[in-house]
Design a protein around this motif. Structure first.
Motif, PDB file in Angstrom:
ATOM      1  N   GLY A  99       0.832  -1.202   0.000  1.00  8.44           N
ATOM      2  CA  GLY A  99       0.000   0.000   0.000  1.00  8.44           C
ATOM      3  C   GLY A  99       0.865   1.249   0.000  1.00  8.44           C
ATOM      4  O   GLY A  99       0.611   2.199  -0.758  1.00  8.44           O
ATOM      5  N   ILE A 103       1.189   4.472  -2.639  1.00 13.32           N
ATOM      6  CA  ILE A 103       1.062   5.871  -2.227  1.00 13.32           C
ATOM      7  C   ILE A 103       2.285   6.660  -2.681  1.00 13.32           C
ATOM      8  O   ILE A 103       2.170   7.746  -3.265  1.00 13.32           O
ATOM      9  CB  ILE A 103       0.871   5.964  -0.698  1.00 13.32           C
ATOM     10  N   ASP A 106       2.347   7.204  -6.466  1.00 14.28           N
ATOM     11  CA  ASP A 106       1.359   8.174  -6.931  1.00 14.28           C
ATOM     12  C   ASP A 106       1.754   9.592  -6.530  1.00 14.28           C
ATOM     13  O   ASP A 106       1.572  10.540  -7.297  1.00 14.28           O
ATOM     14  CB  ASP A 106      -0.015   7.811  -6.348  1.00 14.28           C
TER      15      ASP A 106
ATOM     16  N   GLN B 242      -0.768  -3.362 -10.115  1.00 10.43           N
ATOM     17  CA  GLN B 242      -1.919  -2.650  -9.554  1.00 10.43           C
ATOM     18  C   GLN B 242      -3.190  -3.485  -9.675  1.00 10.43           C
ATOM     19  O   GLN B 242      -3.977  -3.572  -8.735  1.00 10.43           O
ATOM     20  CB  GLN B 242      -2.082  -1.319 -10.289  1.00 10.43           C
ATOM     21  N   ALA B 245      -3.035  -6.262  -7.226  1.00 10.32           N
ATOM     22  CA  ALA B 245      -3.227  -5.746  -5.879  1.00 10.32           C
ATOM     23  C   ALA B 245      -4.691  -5.384  -5.644  1.00 10.32           C
ATOM     24  O   ALA B 245      -5.228  -5.611  -4.553  1.00 10.32           O
ATOM     25  CB  ALA B 245      -2.336  -4.525  -5.655  1.00 10.32           C
ATOM     26  N   LEU B 248      -6.510  -8.530  -4.942  1.00 11.07           N
ATOM     27  CA  LEU B 248      -6.209  -8.989  -3.585  1.00 11.07           C
ATOM     28  C   LEU B 248      -6.950  -8.140  -2.555  1.00 11.07           C
ATOM     29  O   LEU B 248      -7.506  -8.664  -1.581  1.00 11.07           O
ATOM     30  CB  LEU B 248      -4.697  -8.906  -3.353  1.00 11.07           C
ATOM     31  N   LEU B 252      -9.517  -9.178   0.454  1.00  9.55           N
ATOM     32  CA  LEU B 252      -9.241  -8.879   1.855  1.00  9.55           C
ATOM     33  C   LEU B 252     -10.285  -7.935   2.440  1.00  9.55           C
ATOM     34  O   LEU B 252     -10.692  -8.083   3.596  1.00  9.55           O
ATOM     35  CB  LEU B 252      -7.858  -8.247   1.996  1.00  9.55           C
ATOM     36  N   TRP B 283      -6.397   7.863  -7.729  1.00 12.80           N
ATOM     37  CA  TRP B 283      -6.906   6.554  -7.314  1.00 12.80           C
ATOM     38  C   TRP B 283      -5.817   5.710  -6.670  1.00 12.80           C
ATOM     39  O   TRP B 283      -6.054   5.020  -5.680  1.00 12.80           O
ATOM     40  CB  TRP B 283      -7.520   5.808  -8.505  1.00 12.80           C
ATOM     41  N   LEU B 284      -4.601   5.764  -7.227  1.00 12.32           N
ATOM     42  CA  LEU B 284      -3.540   4.895  -6.714  1.00 12.32           C
ATOM     43  C   LEU B 284      -3.229   5.206  -5.251  1.00 12.32           C
ATOM     44  O   LEU B 284      -3.030   4.306  -4.434  1.00 12.32           O
ATOM     45  CB  LEU B 284      -2.291   5.079  -7.581  1.00 12.32           C
ATOM     46  N   THR B 285      -3.204   6.499  -4.895  1.00  6.45           N
ATOM     47  CA  THR B 285      -2.979   6.870  -3.502  1.00  6.45           C
ATOM     48  C   THR B 285      -4.090   6.308  -2.625  1.00  6.45           C
ATOM     49  O   THR B 285      -3.833   5.700  -1.578  1.00  6.45           O
ATOM     50  CB  THR B 285      -2.954   8.400  -3.356  1.00  6.45           C
ATOM     51  N   LEU B 287      -5.997   3.808  -3.261  1.00  5.85           N
ATOM     52  CA  LEU B 287      -5.849   2.355  -3.206  1.00  5.85           C
ATOM     53  C   LEU B 287      -4.862   1.964  -2.108  1.00  5.85           C
ATOM     54  O   LEU B 287      -5.120   1.071  -1.298  1.00  5.85           O
ATOM     55  CB  LEU B 287      -5.367   1.838  -4.567  1.00  5.85           C
ATOM     56  N   GLY B 288      -3.724   2.668  -2.077  1.00  2.17           N
ATOM     57  CA  GLY B 288      -2.729   2.400  -1.044  1.00  2.17           C
ATOM     58  C   GLY B 288      -3.280   2.652   0.344  1.00  2.17           C
ATOM     59  O   GLY B 288      -3.073   1.849   1.268  1.00  2.17           O
ATOM     60  N   VAL B 289      -4.018   3.760   0.488  1.00  3.13           N
ATOM     61  CA  VAL B 289      -4.558   4.100   1.808  1.00  3.13           C
ATOM     62  C   VAL B 289      -5.573   3.041   2.259  1.00  3.13           C
ATOM     63  O   VAL B 289      -5.551   2.595   3.410  1.00  3.13           O
ATOM     64  CB  VAL B 289      -5.208   5.494   1.778  1.00  3.13           C
ATOM     65  N   PHE B 291      -5.666  -0.018   1.339  1.00  4.64           N
ATOM     66  CA  PHE B 291      -4.875  -1.211   1.641  1.00  4.64           C
ATOM     67  C   PHE B 291      -4.393  -1.177   3.088  1.00  4.64           C
ATOM     68  O   PHE B 291      -4.609  -2.102   3.871  1.00  4.64           O
ATOM     69  CB  PHE B 291      -3.663  -1.261   0.708  1.00  4.64           C
ATOM     70  N   VAL B 292      -3.732  -0.067   3.437  1.00  6.07           N
ATOM     71  CA  VAL B 292      -3.182   0.049   4.780  1.00  6.07           C
ATOM     72  C   VAL B 292      -4.309   0.007   5.816  1.00  6.07           C
ATOM     73  O   VAL B 292      -4.224  -0.693   6.827  1.00  6.07           O
ATOM     74  CB  VAL B 292      -2.366   1.353   4.915  1.00  6.07           C
ATOM     75  N   VAL B 295      -5.773  -3.518   6.292  1.00  3.84           N
ATOM     76  CA  VAL B 295      -4.875  -4.424   7.010  1.00  3.84           C
ATOM     77  C   VAL B 295      -4.812  -4.056   8.491  1.00  3.84           C
ATOM     78  O   VAL B 295      -4.835  -4.912   9.371  1.00  3.84           O
ATOM     79  CB  VAL B 295      -3.469  -4.383   6.379  1.00  3.84           C
ATOM     80  N   VAL B 296      -4.754  -2.744   8.771  1.00  2.00           N
ATOM     81  CA  VAL B 296      -4.567  -2.328  10.161  1.00  2.00           C
ATOM     82  C   VAL B 296      -5.879  -2.406  10.944  1.00  2.00           C
ATOM     83  O   VAL B 296      -5.914  -2.905  12.070  1.00  2.00           O
ATOM     84  CB  VAL B 296      -3.992  -0.897  10.221  1.00  2.00           C
ATOM     85  N   PHE B 297      -6.974  -1.932  10.323  1.00  2.00           N
ATOM     86  CA  PHE B 297      -8.204  -1.782  11.115  1.00  2.00           C
ATOM     87  C   PHE B 297      -9.247  -2.859  10.869  1.00  2.00           C
ATOM     88  O   PHE B 297     -10.147  -3.033  11.687  1.00  2.00           O
ATOM     89  CB  PHE B 297      -8.827  -0.410  10.844  1.00  2.00           C
TER      90      PHE B 297
END
Lengths: 286, 336
Positions: A99, A103, A106, B242, B245, B248, B252, B283-285, B287-289, B291-292, B295-297
């Motif tokens: 992830g 970030i 991007d 991407q 991911a 995936l 998840l 969108w990619l940012t 997507l990353g957020v 993802f994190v 997984v965390v929450f």
């Protein structure tokens, strides 16, 4: 003849960059048991930070370590604030690094736009040197020299210092290492920071060869993965040998069969997985 | 047991009815197309969940099969003069065969090694699609002239394509549900929880995993065909990291321990992606957020999380408390 010499040198220079990238990746994987999927993105971030520093008239030889330090600090934050929260959940940690990779990639696109930024080689290294009647690009020789020096430095660090002994203990048996009083948690942060800083520095050093462009992360990450699969997880020697094998295959593949470079890259990985799944020099299976 | 089977049949019938009526509810072509996209990605996520949820193997290269099948079908129709049906069958065969080979390699490891090898394989396939310009057209990709007609039905309109995708999706869902309830599915879950014990019991753990890998590749290839027919175009983006991911993340986010989870995850991610992409370019940012954050929450995902919440609410009601013991953690039998 000139073609083979130049391609060999190109392979060696790329191998040097790849070693700087994958040694950190391999050490982190060896100690923390996670492949840091943000490694390619951090390499790219290093390259971009380098371009910005160079644009502000910072000397190249200052920009490279500086970018490494900045990326390393980001790594510390990532390790302490995010990965640490997921201690014990290794799959979660890997997914978080993925992830973060997205970030970073991007935001790099946002800050440095989509156009490739060329990086000039440092002053004085732009002209080729002539040896035995052949012209060699000087900068690539220097990169190779830096990588070899870094390899020796890392080797001495791992084999000859107390910190290295603690890291090796942590790689082999983290619980035992904790048991004898090594602060493995601190080691995690140190190694993560070091590995990531190496990637950031490599990004700047790679600038004059690769330039900085969006997608650099996606180009470098698989190379690092193949190096580690080939060389073995957590092994510096494996990363060293693997880097030069992979870079030679990739480079000659690109030069001789431009279409098939990636298919050829497949081969060392397949051979390693079929005949030696723990990698050439690895002690544990990935 | 019989009551549960009847309940499942009712729920399945309702879901089918819902799928069939959806275009009327949605109205415009835009929304019908969006629903088709959701179905395609839901199929991809379901196929990936065969590895994650059932076999406990997290793959980060699953878009490879979608991409390989899409490229194969597009190339065979466009460059080799295949008819639509032979091209589709050949594409499924090629996608499944590549899964068979990649499975042999990736299953040399398990856990994070598996993840890393599937990622490397997926990136190599991406690199081939991107760089082998004479075969794949490079960044320009390959265009498909037209959607094929299936059994005499033209798929040209959004609604027609939606029904085709819905039929394929329903078929896949039934297959995967049947698989989850079968002895093979039970063995697979056994290899996830207790690989050593399964080996002790005489099961061939590696073979079970490989079968799951190949089946996942097959259904991923089916999703690839739908992808190609929907977009009439395939480019390296289809098999990028991407894309893998995102698949995936769908699994998840929805929750890998149920069949409904990946479908819900696919719907959420596809809708958010379309919504966000029409406003900002980041969108990619996001997507990353996500993802994190997931997984965390929300490590369990939406569906198991909601199911757990429902169970707790039910247990709170006085007249039901003690009448029926709360069911164990949501298993594979959960239907949408």
């Amino acid at each position: 003849m000139q073609f083979w010499l130049i391609q060999t040198l190109n392979s060696l220079a790329l191998g040097g960059l790849l070693f700087l990238l994958s040694s950190g990746f391999s050490l982190i994987f060896g100690l923390q048991r996670i492949p840091n999927l943000a490694h390619g993105a951090l390499f790219m971030l290093g390259a971009y930070i380098g371009t910005s520093l160079l644009a502000r008239e910072v000397d190249f030889w200052l920009a490279a370590p500086l970018a490494g330090v900045l990326v390393g600090l980001l790594g510390v934050a990532l390790e302490r604030l995010v990965l640490r929260r997921l201690a014990g959940n290794e799959q979660g940690q890997v997914l978080v690094t993925l992830g973060v990779a997205f970030i970073i990639a991007d935001l790099c696109l946002l800050v440095w736009t989509g156009d490739p930024i060329p990086v000039p080689a440092p002053e004085g290294l732009r002209r080729p040197v002539f040896l035995f009647g052949f012209a060699f690009p000087t900068y690539r020789l220097v990169v190779l020299g830096i990588a070899v020096a870094a390899a020796i430095g890392l080797f001495l660090l791992m084999e000859r210092t107390r910190l290295g002994a603690m890291i090796r203990a942590g790689v082999d048996d983290p619980e035992m290492a904790r048991g004898v009083g090594i602060r493995v948690s601190g080691l995690f942060t140190t190694v993560f920071c070091l590995g990531v800083a190496l990637a950031g520095t490599a990004g700047v050093l790679g600038g004059p060869i690769l330039s900085a462009y969006p997608g650099l992360d996606a180009d470098m990450l698989p190379l690092a993965l193949v190096v580690v699969i080939l060389g073995g997880v957590g092994s510096l020697l494996g990363a060293f040998v693997g880097s030069f094998v992979v870079s030679s295959i990739y480079n000659f593949g690109t030069a001789l069969f431009p279409d098939l470079a990636y298919v050829i890259l497949f081969l060392p990985m397949v051979l390693a997985l079929v005949f030696k799944p723990e990698g050439l020099f690895g002690r544990v299976r990935a | 047991m019989r009551r549960e089977a009847a309940g499942a049949a009712v729920r399945g019938g309702l879901a089918l009815l819902g799928l069939a009526l959806l275009p009327w509810v949605l109205g415009g072509d835009f929304y019908v197309n969006l629903a088709s996209q959701v179905l395609i990605y839901a199929l991809l996520a379901l196929s990936l969940n065969l590895l994650i949820g059932a076999a406990g193997l997290t793959s980060l290269g699953h878009a490879a099969y979608l991409g390989i099948a899409a490229y194969a079908a597009a190339w065979l129709t466009g460059n080799a003069g295949f008819g639509a049906l032979p091209a589709a069958l050949a594409a499924l065969a090629i996608g499944t065969a590549s899964a068979a080979v990649f499975g042999v390699l990736a299953l040399r490891a398990s856990g994070l090694g598996f993840l890393m090898i599937t990622l490397a394989l997926g990136q190599i396939v991406w690199g081939v699609a991107y760089r082998w310009v004479s075969l794949t057209g490079g960044d320009n990709g390959i265009r498909l002239a037209d959607r094929p007609a299936v059994l005499g039905f033209d798929l040209g309109t959004p609604v027609a394509f939606y029904y085709f995708a819905a039929a394929v999706f329903a078929l896949a869902f039934l297959f995967l549900r049947r698989l989850a309830l079968s002895p093979l599915g039970a063995c697979l879950r056994g290899t996830k929880e207790q690989p050593r014990r399964m080996a002790m019991l005489g099961h061939h753990v590696w073979m079970l995993r490989w079968i799951a890998f190949v089946l996942a590749g097959f259904w991923g290839s089916v999703a690839g065909l739908l992808y190609l027919y929907y977009h009439k175009f395939v480019s390296p983006q289809a098999l990028s990291l991407q894309q893998s991911a995102e698949a995936l993340l769908m699994v998840l986010l929805g929750g890998s321990s149920t069949l409904a989870g990946p479908v819900v995850g696919a719907a959420v991610i596809t809708l958010v992606k379309n919504l966000v992409s029409s406003y900002v370019d980041r969108w990619l940012t996001l997507l990353g957020v996500i993802f994190v954050a997931v997984v965390v929450f929300m490590p369990q995902g939406i569906v198991p999380g909601l199911a757990g919440l429902l169970r707790r609410l039910r247990a709170l009601r006085p007249e039901r408390a003690g009448a029926a013991p709360p069911r164990a953690a949501a298993g594979h039998e959960a239907a949408p």
